[in-house]
Design a protein around this motif. Sequence first.
Motif, PDB file in Angstrom:
ATOM      1  N   THR A  84      95.782 -28.305 -62.022  1.00 24.70           N
ATOM      2  CA  THR A  84      95.051 -27.416 -60.987  1.00 24.70           C
ATOM      3  C   THR A  84      96.344 -25.950 -60.747  1.00 24.70           C
ATOM      4  N   ARG A  86      97.161 -22.766 -62.394  1.00 24.85           N
ATOM      5  CA  ARG A  86      96.743 -21.842 -62.681  1.00 24.85           C
ATOM      6  C   ARG A  86      96.995 -20.911 -62.729  1.00 24.85           C
ATOM      7  N   SER A 283      90.754 -27.015 -56.547  1.00 29.71           N
ATOM      8  CA  SER A 283      91.794 -27.224 -57.053  1.00 29.71           C
ATOM      9  C   SER A 283      92.423 -28.603 -56.248  1.00 29.71           C
ATOM     10  N   ARG A 353      83.782 -19.173 -53.393  1.00 25.12           N
ATOM     11  CA  ARG A 353      85.438 -19.143 -53.124  1.00 25.12           C
ATOM     12  C   ARG A 353      85.408 -18.320 -52.294  1.00 25.12           C
ATOM     13  N   ARG A 357      88.381 -19.706 -49.327  1.00 31.86           N
ATOM     14  CA  ARG A 357      89.140 -19.476 -48.875  1.00 31.86           C
ATOM     15  C   ARG A 357      89.049 -19.688 -47.190  1.00 31.86           C
ATOM     16  N   ASN A 389      94.838 -26.439 -53.152  1.00 31.17           N
ATOM     17  CA  ASN A 389      93.944 -25.565 -52.535  1.00 31.17           C
ATOM     18  C   ASN A 389      94.563 -24.406 -51.655  1.00 31.17           C
ATOM     19  N   ARG A 391      97.165 -22.817 -52.640  1.00 29.36           N
ATOM     20  CA  ARG A 391      97.594 -22.253 -53.800  1.00 29.36           C
ATOM     21  C   ARG A 391      96.004 -20.994 -54.158  1.00 29.36           C
ATOM     22  N   ALA A 392      95.464 -21.805 -54.413  1.00 32.64           N
ATOM     23  CA  ALA A 392      93.717 -21.164 -55.078  1.00 32.64           C
ATOM     24  C   ALA A 392      93.683 -20.119 -53.898  1.00 32.64           C
ATOM     25  N   GLU A 395      95.977 -16.903 -54.146  1.00 33.82           N
ATOM     26  CA  GLU A 395      95.856 -16.132 -54.868  1.00 33.82           C
ATOM     27  C   GLU A 395      94.550 -15.400 -54.919  1.00 33.82           C
ATOM     28  N   PHE A 396      93.188 -16.659 -55.072  1.00 33.19           N
ATOM     29  CA  PHE A 396      92.321 -15.618 -54.722  1.00 33.19           C
ATOM     30  C   PHE A 396      92.224 -14.155 -53.678  1.00 33.19           C
TER      31      PHE A 396
END
Length: 729
Positions: A84, A86, A283, A353, A357, A389, A391-392, A395-396
């Motif tokens: 998970t 990236r 994620s 995404r 978010r 999630n 973190r994802a 990052e997005f």
Amino acid sequence: MRSEQRPDDGPEGFPPPGDLPLELNRFVGRAVELADLTRALDGSRLVTVTGAGGVGKSRFAARAAALASVSPGYDGVRRVDLATVREADLVEYALASALELADQTSRPQRDVLLGHLAERQLLLVVDGFEHLVDTCATLVRDLLSAAPGLRILAVGRRPLSVEGEVVFPLSPLALEDAAELFADRAAALLPGFGLDDSNRADVVEVCRRLDCLPLAVELAAGRLRALSPPDLLRRLDDRFRLLTGSTRGALPRHQTLRTAIGWSHELCTAEERLLWARLTVFSGQFDLDAAEYICGGDGLHADDVLDVLSELIAQSVVIRDEAGSAVRYRMLDSVRAYGAEWLEALGDAGRMRRRHRDWYMGLATWCELDWFSPRQAEVAARIEVELPNLRAALEFCLTEPGEVYLGQYLAGTLWFFWTGCGRLSEGRHWLERGVELDEDNPDDEHSRSRLKALWVLGYVAILQGDTVPALAALHECREEAERLGDATAVAYAVHRTGCLALITDDLPRAEELLRTALAGYREIGELNSSVLMGQVELAMAVAFRGDLAGAVELCEDVRLICEDHGERWTLAYALYVLAYAAWTKGDLARARKLLRECLVIGDTFHDLLGTVLSLELLALVTLSEGDAAEAALLQGAAGRIWPSVGLPLFGSLYFNAPHELCASDARAVLGEGQFEMFVQVGSRLEPGEAVARAVGRGAAPRPPVMPSPRPVRTAPETREPAASGETTG
């Protein structure tokens, strides 16, 4: 040879150790390979299990680690799942999280890891590293060099290529075991299903056509509710014929798996395929509420998500995990990657995404509000499990044009997790990334998101003892907030600047700034854990300046508010001040009771600062009770924690005075040799062990001490702590 252990069994009946995943269905086969891998681990400090996607590497390695963990050669086993993760920059944070390593300093995360593992006899499972192989190879090499008691079981599609590595290629199942796996998974869907003369040949041929890859076999077994074994074989045979041009053609194993996944995808309904694609935005694990919100709508009603999800679980596309009463879901990497390609092909990846978010932005906002409630511990646990999630989402935001301000807001909103749950280093990583990014012509709303990130960054840096960056962030925040007329950001910037003055012994300025901030909070109606912490910090400042009664009054007020709202984290710091006041009055029993509560709270939230301050003061109380040996031991335990917090006692004369008093008196009672011996005994305690000892949940034996005729001071009646700078808060 077959394994007959039940899904909830560890090796020889032991529960799964460390954070290895629970087995929710039966482990089939691999007895010979498990024995071989165990021998490989006995002979090498780095063994890497390699193999094609779907061959069962992760589950095999987890089972091997569970078996190895009961041997006397290990005192622990930990697993870090990098599938998970990236970004290469987050690998070390993921490992620290898996190790439950709370380090609140500004030291490089790698140095923290090396120091933590240096003297441990640990088996570390590093799973899913192949997309970050260069970063992981360097980290693994450094860890093995620094920690002679460490062994690493790596799991990936390729070797790490590190010196000393033993590569353990994992082959597909034996045909007999593959057929048994098929029957076992089919029986979960169709009770009573078993291999017999009517179906054995078809099942064996299905497994043969799928190269006995466990994931492919499980996907095929998941179809038996709709297809008989002969029908399943015929459809699968047609699929392979299209790819090879004949029934004799052989496919590479990676293509076999992709074909099996694609075939399973084709047999899904339109809604199942749509949900499969949309679930790939997660994620790691996710829950039903998140799946319904993010994946529902536009062809799939939110109310139908549960039914469709249940079908994907039955088909082994989605895995159902349980932890206590909570149910969560996840997808295996190969299945997820296939669905992600379809999501891109649908042209819906960006929208999904953003919905992902939005959900996790909402979750963080709700948790920030709920942190000031009786649900603090629940909030901390929820953010911990949702961290992949989050973190994802971060990052997005921080890589998507026009979304940076949302990343700044999200990083700032998680202040309670970064500061209250021992995640200062990772929090600072995201906050610094956010504030360093400038968007073109941001409006005032965008600027306010950056202001929040700035004051939280200042707060985090203060707690790490990094005063220069902290002051710079807070100064920028205040100037910009005053320009925009943002009274909330001004109050937080002033508050944290006052906190910085407190720990650097500028007491008049600390008191002035903290009173100004508290007045600002009252004017705008702001009340939360951070605001109350400002009142506790003011209590410390006024105590240091000689007004212990005023400090007690401030903290009693905080205590009442915390109890009214169910708040615990800030309460611990108020109780710490009240415990010191009780000690000064000679009420040692009350002081100990208050400090025990502080330690329980600090341990709950992994708050090392609160924990170590309480241990330091408890050592002084213990000395006053007449046990100089235990006082020295507690000082040793605190001394072990301070390097993970920052500069011991902030380098402050005021915070350090009780420590020096305790050390001086204990040394006088015990003598230099015995004092140092007990300090060393305490320094060998892990933070959790020290807390357990201090609160009476168990105490490790200590060396005997010869009684000393020298009396121990039990109350500070001969000195004026506040006036002499010996008061702490």
